[in-house]
Design a protein around this motif. Structure first.
Motif, PDB file in Angstrom:
ATOM      1  N   VAL B 128       0.827  -1.196   0.000  1.00 35.39           N
ATOM      2  CA  VAL B 128       0.000   0.000   0.000  1.00 35.39           C
ATOM      3  C   VAL B 128       0.867   1.253   0.000  1.00 35.39           C
ATOM      4  N   ARG B 129       1.974   1.187   0.745  1.00 39.77           N
ATOM      5  CA  ARG B 129       2.882   2.339   0.719  1.00 39.77           C
ATOM      6  C   ARG B 129       3.333   2.608  -0.707  1.00 39.77           C
ATOM      7  N   GLY B 130       3.665   1.548  -1.433  1.00 41.19           N
ATOM      8  CA  GLY B 130       4.082   1.710  -2.822  1.00 41.19           C
ATOM      9  C   GLY B 130       2.981   2.339  -3.649  1.00 41.19           C
ATOM     10  N   LEU B 131       1.765   1.857  -3.458  1.00 34.76           N
ATOM     11  CA  LEU B 131       0.641   2.387  -4.239  1.00 34.76           C
ATOM     12  C   LEU B 131       0.370   3.838  -3.894  1.00 34.76           C
ATOM     13  N   MET B 132       0.489   4.161  -2.619  1.00 31.11           N
ATOM     14  CA  MET B 132       0.255   5.551  -2.249  1.00 31.11           C
ATOM     15  C   MET B 132       1.339   6.428  -2.852  1.00 31.11           C
ATOM     16  N   GLY B 133       2.552   5.897  -2.935  1.00 31.16           N
ATOM     17  CA  GLY B 133       3.619   6.633  -3.596  1.00 31.16           C
ATOM     18  C   GLY B 133       3.268   6.888  -5.044  1.00 31.16           C
ATOM     19  N   VAL B 134       2.696   5.874  -5.667  1.00 35.64           N
ATOM     20  CA  VAL B 134       2.257   6.003  -7.049  1.00 35.64           C
ATOM     21  C   VAL B 134       1.177   7.076  -7.147  1.00 35.64           C
ATOM     22  N   ALA B 135       0.295   7.099  -6.173  1.00 37.18           N
ATOM     23  CA  ALA B 135      -0.746   8.132  -6.193  1.00 37.18           C
ATOM     24  C   ALA B 135      -0.122   9.506  -6.110  1.00 37.18           C
ATOM     25  N   GLY B 136       0.985   9.602  -5.390  1.00 35.46           N
ATOM     26  CA  GLY B 136       1.705  10.866  -5.327  1.00 35.46           C
ATOM     27  C   GLY B 136       2.147  11.280  -6.709  1.00 35.46           C
ATOM     28  N   LYS B 137       2.634  10.322  -7.462  1.00 34.73           N
ATOM     29  CA  LYS B 137       3.053  10.614  -8.817  1.00 34.73           C
ATOM     30  C   LYS B 137       1.844  11.011  -9.662  1.00 34.73           C
ATOM     31  N   MET B 138       0.734  10.320  -9.447  1.00 32.89           N
ATOM     32  CA  MET B 138      -0.469  10.595 -10.214  1.00 32.89           C
ATOM     33  C   MET B 138      -0.891  12.046 -10.036  1.00 32.89           C
ATOM     34  N   LEU B 139      -0.830  12.503  -8.838  1.00 31.83           N
ATOM     35  CA  LEU B 139      -1.230  13.881  -8.579  1.00 31.83           C
ATOM     36  C   LEU B 139      -0.127  14.866  -8.933  1.00 31.83           C
ATOM     37  N   GLY B 140       0.991  14.335  -9.376  1.00 28.76           N
ATOM     38  CA  GLY B 140       2.070  15.229  -9.736  1.00 28.76           C
ATOM     39  C   GLY B 140       2.503  16.078  -8.574  1.00 28.76           C
ATOM     40  N   LEU B 141       2.550  15.446  -7.435  1.00 26.25           N
ATOM     41  CA  LEU B 141       2.842  16.214  -6.231  1.00 26.25           C
ATOM     42  C   LEU B 141       4.304  16.598  -6.156  1.00 26.25           C
ATOM     43  N   GLN B 142       4.602  17.772  -6.622  1.00 23.20           N
ATOM     44  CA  GLN B 142       5.914  18.301  -6.247  1.00 23.20           C
ATOM     45  C   GLN B 142       5.650  19.031  -4.942  1.00 23.20           C
ATOM     46  N   ALA B 143       5.175  18.232  -4.021  1.00 28.42           N
ATOM     47  CA  ALA B 143       4.611  18.839  -2.822  1.00 28.42           C
ATOM     48  C   ALA B 143       5.651  18.935  -1.729  1.00 28.42           C
ATOM     49  N   THR B 144       5.508  19.933  -0.892  1.00 27.71           N
ATOM     50  CA  THR B 144       6.320  20.014   0.304  1.00 27.71           C
ATOM     51  C   THR B 144       5.368  19.896   1.480  1.00 27.71           C
ATOM     52  N   GLY B 145       5.497  18.821   2.195  1.00 25.72           N
ATOM     53  CA  GLY B 145       4.590  18.607   3.313  1.00 25.72           C
ATOM     54  C   GLY B 145       4.798  17.215   3.868  1.00 25.72           C
ATOM     55  N   GLY B 146       4.153  16.951   4.995  1.00 27.54           N
ATOM     56  CA  GLY B 146       4.229  15.621   5.579  1.00 27.54           C
ATOM     57  C   GLY B 146       5.615  15.262   6.091  1.00 27.54           C
ATOM     58  N   SER B 147       6.454  16.258   6.299  1.00 27.14           N
ATOM     59  CA  SER B 147       7.808  16.015   6.815  1.00 27.14           C
ATOM     60  C   SER B 147       8.534  14.962   6.007  1.00 27.14           C
ATOM     61  N   THR B 148       8.412  15.067   4.689  1.00 29.04           N
ATOM     62  CA  THR B 148       8.879  13.977   3.839  1.00 29.04           C
ATOM     63  C   THR B 148      10.076  14.328   2.987  1.00 29.04           C
ATOM     64  N   ALA B 149      10.423  15.596   2.874  1.00 27.55           N
ATOM     65  CA  ALA B 149      11.358  16.011   1.838  1.00 27.55           C
ATOM     66  C   ALA B 149      12.713  15.338   1.976  1.00 27.55           C
ATOM     67  N   THR B 150      13.209  15.244   3.201  1.00 24.00           N
ATOM     68  CA  THR B 150      14.520  14.649   3.398  1.00 24.00           C
ATOM     69  C   THR B 150      14.493  13.177   3.028  1.00 24.00           C
ATOM     70  N   ARG B 151      13.442  12.508   3.478  1.00 23.99           N
ATOM     71  CA  ARG B 151      13.342  11.075   3.182  1.00 23.99           C
ATOM     72  C   ARG B 151      13.207  10.849   1.685  1.00 23.99           C
ATOM     73  N   ASP B 152      12.448  11.709   1.005  1.00 26.74           N
ATOM     74  CA  ASP B 152      12.189  11.542  -0.415  1.00 26.74           C
ATOM     75  C   ASP B 152      13.443  11.803  -1.239  1.00 26.74           C
ATOM     76  N   GLY B 153      14.218  12.789  -0.847  1.00 26.17           N
ATOM     77  CA  GLY B 153      15.362  13.179  -1.658  1.00 26.17           C
ATOM     78  C   GLY B 153      16.629  12.403  -1.370  1.00 26.17           C
ATOM     79  N   PHE B 154      16.616  11.639  -0.292  1.00 25.42           N
ATOM     80  CA  PHE B 154      17.833  11.012   0.208  1.00 25.42           C
ATOM     81  C   PHE B 154      18.563  10.203  -0.871  1.00 25.42           C
ATOM     82  N   GLU B 155      17.845   9.340  -1.575  1.00 19.62           N
ATOM     83  CA  GLU B 155      18.503   8.498  -2.577  1.00 19.62           C
ATOM     84  C   GLU B 155      18.749   9.248  -3.877  1.00 19.62           C
ATOM     85  N   ARG B 156      17.668   9.837  -4.399  1.00 18.01           N
ATOM     86  CA  ARG B 156      17.766  10.371  -5.760  1.00 18.01           C
ATOM     87  C   ARG B 156      18.762  11.519  -5.878  1.00 18.01           C
ATOM     88  N   MET B 157      18.793  12.373  -4.887  1.00 14.51           N
ATOM     89  CA  MET B 157      19.665  13.537  -5.008  1.00 14.51           C
ATOM     90  C   MET B 157      21.126  13.167  -4.795  1.00 14.51           C
TER      91      MET B 157
END
Lengths: 200, 758, 153
Positions: B128-157
């Motif tokens: 479900v976490r994976g699917l919700m991540g996909v939903a994030g992509k669906m909404l095109g969320l270049q969003a800042t919120g949910g205290s997630t930015a560090t976790r999200d950028g850790f690998e890719r950046m």
């Protein structure tokens, strides 16, 4: 030295009172008859309604914090922002009364009111939370009224720009009852009637 | 949701591109077919390139932070990810906020939205976490919120930085005629020690643009980190001590007009009668235009300067419609209280058998309590604002915003301009706290830009509009029962929590045609997912439909339920005559990370010491956004009221990328929570919000701020968030301290309803 | 009308009732002072007039008598003002929006009291709101600025 400029202002203000060493309240000069006593007390009631009004009493406080009251301020409370009397009554370094209060009222609702030389009355001139009798005694006591005769008190009420603000307090604030001129006249009549004070 | 699982997650490939005078390295993003209603909006650009680093021939290094800087220090942390692997120090680089792009999507933000407990790594939870991540992509969320930015950028950046470094080294190797493995990098320079030759990154940048990016990279081991794990000077600090024009309201464009809005104070209604003639005739006024959107209806006032706009907006003579919700605050709050008592509930956590556990409970072993919290405004220091220009078929939006992709999408639609002709420039934000994830400020600016014949228009809200128009942190009420066992510990806990469905509210003003039913996990977030083991433990959601707009507010549901859950836990401890910290140690025994935090904060605060008369401490704990946070606050009775003396915070963030920023965020989050707990409330009279500005909606001031001591722990094996986790335990810690000090159990916020603060 | 702002004389063509803040921002293009509340309740707009702190959002520009100093006018060619340097050293700012006002108030405080106590700081800074909660660092930075300033003089 701290507050060199404003200290000077304070000195001028206190000197202007102290420069009248002969000034004394007139109550002992005027005989009080029962009739004039009753009339005098009635006059005092009108004066008290002004002095005890939040527009006046909120800045005649015993401690060092002015008060806020009125619609949208909730029940009477201390002025926000940790505003304090300071050494000269004009606030503290970094947060002077004049930081927010200018020469005139802000035209914006809830904006700061203003008048010339916005500051707290000296602590001994306390009205806030005091009974009618206590305010009456203070007003007549030269030790606690800036060394003024009642004539001088009346003139001060009529002529001072900051006192006048009480009847022109800006948008959203209830003015003190009557007017400066009416209050001046009431003080004169009250003094003439022997300046009686209520029991409590 | 199942159809979403059909598209590949291999949408990203490391890539590079030639840019003016240099090379840019990041990710190519291949758009896949989207089996969802948003497909049309995402259709442009089959392939998008999203750089994270640009190196120019003149040795300028620009790092791109795709998350918005709203004060949380994220631009520094994201830049440090790239810089670490690129092998440059932060003072060598310039940090820019990336343009809106779907590929900068935030998977982590929605991963925790599925309703599973953070510690649950079962197959279902991960899926479900994976699917919700996909939903994030669906909404095109270049969003800042949910205290997630560090976790999200850790690998890719980090990968982007590593790839860039490899390419630059390869280019240098070719230039010097040596093998790449003979070269080392030192803060932006490539060195060949054997021949004592060196090249700067800039000198080989153009060559590097011709090199194929590596298909995979090996990231540094943690032991080799130079920047990460250590406190870095913030990249935005100089601007922020010199008054630099970096915020939305500082945007200046040639020939710009100024404007403000006056939107209906009654939610969901339009003016029933209005007269703009006097306002239109005021000096400096250019034009007054009606505004009608799903967010609100009213007027936009365009003028020569902001002050003229403010004055004219005030002068509009208007009567608004009647509210479609109860007019009085007591009625509104009673709706929640009633629902918590007897409304239809869905269990979001249901351990053991709560009904059976209570059925035979002796009355003297049962405690029951009702809690409630008010609506809250966000009140960021910078009021809502947005600058827009619609000229020659191109829409430019300058906005302090948390959702640039959604801003682009909605505003281009409103302006009748294709998405490709809409540029969203995200400025620094003077605070956001969730509020700038909404779109109203941008919609209004776009509508006004249609009225100015190509001139840019800056729309600044008054503080009064900002305070009163919502969307708000939802109000909520809870009805709680506990059965206390012989050992003083709870045998059964039943928590019924009633609030509006935030997602329905959000969808109603953005995608009204889409269905938005179902559960809203935020209603119970912070209560249903806490690391306590209680044999019979039920946490239920009760939805209350109301037309008052609600939205995300720093820590979202945790801001409500942290107070409810931890306040009630303190009551249970008191009823069971168990020390509150000792009770947590026993109930959290299955969660070593939680125990470590509880022990640490107890030790720091010398919990259990005998305090002088007139002083007391309170404790609370909340697991939110993947971080485990315990707080103790000490308060004192003074003649002027209750004084907050000191707060101790222990937090397990899994991995601490920048300790100074984490510490600042813990303090910040706690002060935000304490501010709300002490005095904030949005209340209604005649259906209209009563508060309007900082005189009646204030926050903690410096003279009220306690001293802070923060301990950062790295026990748990997954990285948690930082920006919001300090908020949830703050209110209950304070309320519990007040109980310890005065014996008064305050179950309704703000606390100033019942006590006064110095 | 003519104003002296940050040492420069500028001509302002505005309604004298317009608050100084908007004259600075929308007419003179001086963007350092920020708009937060419009009622002197948050301090983001603080400037100095002849050295005294003033909330520019409520002071009519027509009433300005004296030299105006904004956050943009306190550093010198030699470098940052000691208060700015202390803010940098202590890494005070988060969103940063209130900090221009915080710094200006701190500058005014230190002009009057060279080495303020915590109580002096509480008495000076209560009108400057910070929603990010940087207060502990503001306090530390003011103490640091006092030391820097004393060391420089």
């Amino acid at each position: 030295m701290r507050f060199s400029g404003t200290l000077l202002t304070a000195l001028v203000i206190s000197l202007s009172a102290a420069a009248l060493p002969g000034a004394r309240a007139q109550d002992s000069d005027t005989p009080v008859t029962p009739a004039s006593g009753e009339q005098g007390l009635a006059e005092w009631e009108g004066i008290h309604a002004v002095f005890a009004h939040p527009r006046c009493a909120n800045c005649h406080v015993e401690d060092d914090q002015p008060r806020w009251s009125g619609e949208s301020y909730g029940k009477t409370r201390v002025h926000a922002f940790n505003v304090r009397r300071g050494e000269d009554g004009f606030g503290n370094a970094g947060l002077r009364c004049s930081t927010c209060h200018s020469e005139e009222n802000s035209a914006v609702l809830h904006g700061p009111p203003g008048a010339h030389a916005w500051h707290l009355a000296p602590a001994e001139m306390v009205w806030f939370d005091k009974s009618s009798a206590e305010i009456c005694a203070q007003i007549k006591d030269p030790e606690r009224n800036g060394g003024r005769s009642l004539e001088e008190v009346a003139n001060h009420v009529r002529d001072d720009a900051l006192v006048a603000w009480g009847w022109n307090p800006g948008p959203g604030r209830e003015p003190a009852p009557g007017s400066a001129e009416e209050t001046f006249a009431a003080i004169e009549r009250w003094a003439a009637a022997g300046a009686p004070c209520p029991e409590e | 949701m199942s159809r979403l699982g059909t598209f590949t997650r291999r949408a990203f490939l490391l890539g590079a591109a030639t840019v003016a005078g240099g090379v840019a390295v990041g990710y190519w993003y291949y758009r896949q077919p989207y089996p969802n209603p948003l497909e049309d909006e995402l259709a442009e650009g089959e392939v998008t390139f999203n750089p994270y680093v640009k190196v120019s021939s003149d040795d300028t290094i620009t790092l791109i932070a795709p998350r918005a800087e709203m004060g949380q220090g994220i631009s520094t942390t994201l830049a440090a990810f790239v810089a670490e692997e690129l092998d440059v120090s932060l003072d060598r680089v310039t940090v820019e906020h990336g343009p809106p792009s779907y590929a900068y999507y935030n998977a982590a933000m929605l991963e925790e939205g599925g309703g599973f407990n953070f510690w649950d790594e079962s197959f279902t939870a991960e899926t479900v976490r994976g699917l919700m991540g996909v939903a994030g992509k669906m909404l095109g969320l270049q969003a800042t919120g949910g205290s997630t930015a560090t976790r999200d950028g850790f690998e890719r950046m980090r990968q982007a930085g590593a790839a860039a470094r490899i390419m630059l080294v390869d280019a240098a190797a070719a230039r010097l005629g040596v093998a790449a493995n003979e070269l080392a990098t030192e803060n932006g320079t490539i060195v060949h020690r054997a021949s004592n030759r060196s090249l700067t990154y800039g000198e080989v940048a153009l060559d590097a643009a011709q090199i194929k990016p590596p298909s995979s990279v090996v990231l540094k081991e943690r032991a080799d980190w130079k920047l990460l794990g250590k406190s870095q000077p913030r990249v935005d600090m100089l601007d922020k001590v010199t008054g630099a024009p970096i915020f939305g309201i500082d945007v200046r464009q040639p020939d710009m007009l100024f404007a403000t809005v006056r939107i209906s104070p009654v939610f969901g209604v339009a003016p029933v009668r209005s007269d703009i003639s006097a306002a239109s005739a005021m000096p400096g006024v250019v034009k007054i235009v009606p505004i009608e959107t799903l967010y609100g209806s009213g007027f936009g006032v365009i003028a020569e300067n902001t002050w003229a706009a403010f004055k004219a907006a005030e002068a509009i003579d208007v009567e608004w419609g009647e509210p479609g919700y109860p007019k009085a605050n007591d009625e509104i709050m009673a709706t929640f209280t009633q629902a918590a008592r007897s409304g239809d509930a869905s269990a979001m956590r249901d351990d053991g058998n709560v009904d059976v556990a209570f059925a035979d409970a002796p009355q003297e072993r049962v405690i029951e309590a009702e809690y409630s919290v008010p609506y809250l405004a966000h009140a960021p220091m910078e009021p809502m604002n947005c600058t827009a220009r619609l000229k020659d078929g191109v829409l430019d939006i300058w906005a302090p915003n948390q959702m640039p992709v959604l801003v682009r999408w909605f505003c281009s639609d409103l302006a009748g301009v294709p998405g490709g002709k809409t540029n969203v420039h995200t400025t620094s934000m003077g605070g956001a706290f969730g509020r700038r994830g909404e779109l109203d400020y941008a919609l209004y600016a776009t509508l006004l830009a249609k009225e100015t014949d190509g001139r840019p228009v800056q729309v600044t809200w008054t503080r009064e509009e900002d305070t009163r128009r919502g969307p708000f942190r939802p109000a909520s009420a809870g009805h709680f029962r506990a059965r206390i066992g012989e050992d003083g510990l709870p045998v059964a806990v039943d928590m019924r929590i009633a609030a509006q469905n935030m997602m329905s509210s959000l969808m109603g003003r953005t995608f009204p045609s889409l269905p938005a039913g179902g559960s809203d996990p935020s209603i119970t977030d912070g209560a249903r997912n806490q690391p306590y083991t209680i044999p019979n433990y039920r946490v239920s959601e009760i939805q209350v439909p109301l037309a008052i707009p609600v939205t995300f507010w720093r820590s979202v549901g945790n801001s409500v339920n942290g107070f409810f859950h931890e306040g009630f836990m303190d009551e249970i401890a008191h009823a069971g005559q168990v020390d509150p910290v000792e009770m947590r140690r026993r109930l959290m025994a299955d969660f070593p990370a939680a125990i470590a935090v509880v022990d640490k904060v107890a030790e720091m605060s010398n919990w259990g010491e005998t305090l002088p008369a007139g002083k007391a401490k309170g404790f609370a704990f909340t697991l939110s956004f993947g971080s485990w946070c315990g707080q103790v606050i000490q308060i004192a009775e003074t003649p002027a009221g209750i004084k907050l003396e000191k707060m101790w915070i222990a937090v397990d963030v899994g991995m601490a990328i920048d300790p100074a920023i984490i510490e600042a965020q813990m303090t910040s989050g706690a002060i935000f929570g304490l501010s709300a707990a002490m005095g904030q409330q949005i209340t209604f009279s005649e259906g209209v919000v009563e508060q309007s500005n900082f005189h009646d909606y204030d926050a903690m001031r410096i003279f009220q701020a306690p001293e802070f001591e923060v301990a950062i722990i790295e026990n748990f094996h997954r990285m948690g968030g930082v920006g919001e986790v300090g908020t949830p335990p703050a209110a209950p810690a304070l309320a519990n301290a007040i109980f310890a000090l005065t014996g008064k159990r305050i179950r309704q916020l703000p606390l100033s309803r019942e006590v006064s603060f110095a | 009308m003519n104003l002296t702002v940050d040492g420069k004389s500028i001509e302002i063509d505005a309604d004298p009732e317009m608050p100084l803040l908007w004259a600075l921002r929308d007419i003179a293009g001086i963007l350092g002072p920020k708009f937060g509340c419009g009622i002197a309740a948050c301090g983001a707009c603080t400037v100095l007039i002849d050295g005294s702190p003033v909330r520019s959002c409520v002071l009519p520009v027509g009433q300005v008598e004296g030299a105006v100093t904004t956050i943009e006018g306190i550093s010198s060619p030699a470098g940052l003002h000691p208060v700015q340097q202390a803010w940098l050293d202590e890494q005070v700012s988060q969103c940063g929006y209130c900090q221009a006002g915080q710094i200006m108030t701190a500058v005014a405080l230190l002009e009057e009291i060279a080495d303020p106590t915590d109580e002096d700081i509480d008495n000076a800074m209560g009108g400057n709101l910070c929603r990010c909660g940087t207060y502990p660092k503001i306090r530390a930075a003011i103490h640091r600025a006092a030391s820097l300033k004393l060391a420089r003089s």
